[in-house]
Design a protein around this motif. Structure first.
Motif, PDB file in Angstrom:
ATOM      1  N   GLU A   1       0.825  -1.203   0.000  1.00  0.00           N
ATOM      2  CA  GLU A   1       0.000   0.000   0.000  1.00  0.00           C
ATOM      3  C   GLU A   1       0.862   1.257   0.000  1.00  0.00           C
ATOM      4  OE1 GLU A   1      -2.279  -0.810   3.467  1.00  0.00           O
ATOM      5  OE2 GLU A   1      -3.945  -1.716   2.357  1.00  0.00           O
TER       6      GLU A   1
ATOM      7  N   ASP B   1      -3.671 -10.634  -2.741  1.00  0.00           N
ATOM      8  CA  ASP B   1      -5.063 -10.221  -2.921  1.00  0.00           C
ATOM      9  C   ASP B   1      -5.137  -8.746  -3.300  1.00  0.00           C
ATOM     10  OD1 ASP B   1      -5.976 -12.755  -2.296  1.00  0.00           O
ATOM     11  OD2 ASP B   1      -6.497 -12.262  -0.216  1.00  0.00           O
ATOM     12  N   LEU B   2      -4.283  -7.947  -2.678  1.00  0.00           N
ATOM     13  CA  LEU B   2      -4.274  -6.514  -2.968  1.00  0.00           C
ATOM     14  C   LEU B   2      -3.860  -6.245  -4.415  1.00  0.00           C
ATOM     15  CD1 LEU B   2      -4.702  -3.688  -1.774  1.00  0.00           C
ATOM     16  CD2 LEU B   2      -2.302  -3.707  -1.065  1.00  0.00           C
TER      17      LEU B   2
ATOM     18  N   ALA C   1      -4.322  -8.242  -6.869  1.00  0.00           N
ATOM     19  CA  ALA C   1      -5.433  -8.698  -7.709  1.00  0.00           C
ATOM     20  C   ALA C   1      -6.590  -7.708  -7.729  1.00  0.00           C
ATOM     21  CB  ALA C   1      -5.924 -10.059  -7.223  1.00  0.00           C
ATOM     22  N   GLU C   2      -6.812  -7.017  -6.595  1.00  0.00           N
ATOM     23  CA  GLU C   2      -8.007  -6.197  -6.444  1.00  0.00           C
ATOM     24  C   GLU C   2      -7.770  -4.702  -6.600  1.00  0.00           C
ATOM     25  OE1 GLU C   2      -9.107  -7.266  -2.521  1.00  0.00           O
ATOM     26  OE2 GLU C   2      -9.644  -9.349  -3.029  1.00  0.00           O
ATOM     27  N   HIS C   3      -6.536  -4.248  -6.427  1.00  0.00           N
ATOM     28  CA  HIS C   3      -6.284  -2.809  -6.388  1.00  0.00           C
ATOM     29  C   HIS C   3      -6.494  -2.203  -7.784  1.00  0.00           C
ATOM     30  CE1 HIS C   3      -4.509   1.021  -5.437  1.00  0.00           C
ATOM     31  NE2 HIS C   3      -4.245   0.627  -4.204  1.00  0.00           N
ATOM     32  N   PRO C   4      -7.275  -1.142  -7.891  1.00  0.00           N
ATOM     33  CA  PRO C   4      -7.529  -0.548  -9.208  1.00  0.00           C
ATOM     34  C   PRO C   4      -6.301   0.076  -9.849  1.00  0.00           C
ATOM     35  CG  PRO C   4      -8.431   0.831  -7.458  1.00  0.00           C
ATOM     36  CD  PRO C   4      -8.017  -0.452  -6.813  1.00  0.00           C
TER      37      PRO C   4
ATOM     38  N   ASP D   1      -1.544  -3.747 -11.669  1.00  0.00           N
ATOM     39  CA  ASP D   1      -1.683  -4.861 -12.605  1.00  0.00           C
ATOM     40  C   ASP D   1      -0.466  -5.750 -12.388  1.00  0.00           C
ATOM     41  OD1 ASP D   1      -2.587  -6.472 -14.637  1.00  0.00           O
ATOM     42  OD2 ASP D   1      -1.723  -5.254 -16.238  1.00  0.00           O
TER      43      ASP D   1
END
Length: 223
Positions: free
Chosen positions: A151, A192-193, A195-198, A201
């Motif tokens: 993050e 997971d982050l 995979a999910e973070h806008p 990539d």
């Protein structure tokens, strides 16, 4: 011949051919070992990969989370142009002392800055400085905080920046959703982050070699 011996032999062949040690790299490993640092440096092949990725990226500013003895830091520092800078964060003052000496001997003492303290606190302090965005981030610290480091990496980079997260396989335990191991849980949260973070990539790659069964995640920050 066991599978692990084959992995080691192939790694040794690739290293001798494509990533041979020089005096500074060999001394960094030797002095880290003499100082009692754990033998968890990246392999020469992975160090060379980090250098190439940073060069392909055209990185001018690199952030490393987890210094140890500075072996990977030397590889990354060598990817920088003349005006490039590298900031590396290390929790243990003794490790940082060894790393500074290794970096100085490698001619990177003026290029790489080693900051000591808990990485999450160092990252918070760094953000307050409003630094120029980093082009490349290598995360190789305590795995329980991997998602938090990721993050921060997103916050401190820019669209197009590259993030590498090390040691993501955890001996295969990364697939265990019920694991109570903090390193596994932290790594799963980081993946997971990704995979999910806008704004991310990415992918992950399994590896075998001198460090056994391992792997890394690679992510690009997008707009």
């Amino acid at each position: 011949m066991t599978a692990s011996q084959i992995w080691n032999d192939v790694d040794d062949h690739f290293t001798a051919l494509l990533a041979p040690a020089d005096d500074a790299l060999a001394a960094a490993l030797r002095d880290s070992d003499a100082a009692g640092l754990p033998p968890i440096n990246v392999t020469p092949n992975q160090g060379k990969l980090l250098k190439l990725l940073a060069e392909i990226q055209g990185a001018r500013r690199i952030l490393e989370i987890g210094t140890l003895g500075g072996y990977s830091t030397i590889w990354l520092g060598r990817a920088l142009p003349a005006d490039g800078r590298l900031l590396t964060l290390e929790y243990d003052p003794r490790h940082a002392e060894v790393a500074r000496a290794n970096l100085s001997r490698a001619g990177l003492g003026e290029v790489a800055e080693v900051r000591v303290g808990p990485a999450l606190a160092s990252l918070e302090d760094l953000a307050k400085e409003a630094p120029e965005p980093f082009d490349f981030v290598f995360v190789d610290a305590d795995k329980a905080n991997n998602a938090h480091y990721l993050e921060w990496a997103v916050r401190l980079t820019r669209p197009g920046s590259v993030i590498v997260l090390d040691n993501v396989v955890r001996g295969g335990a990364v697939t265990d959703a019920a694991s109570t191991d903090p390193s596994v849980r932290g790594t799963r949260a980081a993946l997971d982050l990704i995979a999910e973070h806008p704004a991310l990539d990415g992918t992950a790659v399994q590896t075998v070699g001198g460090k056994g069964y391992d792997g890394f995640a690679l992510a690009r920050v997008r707009a």
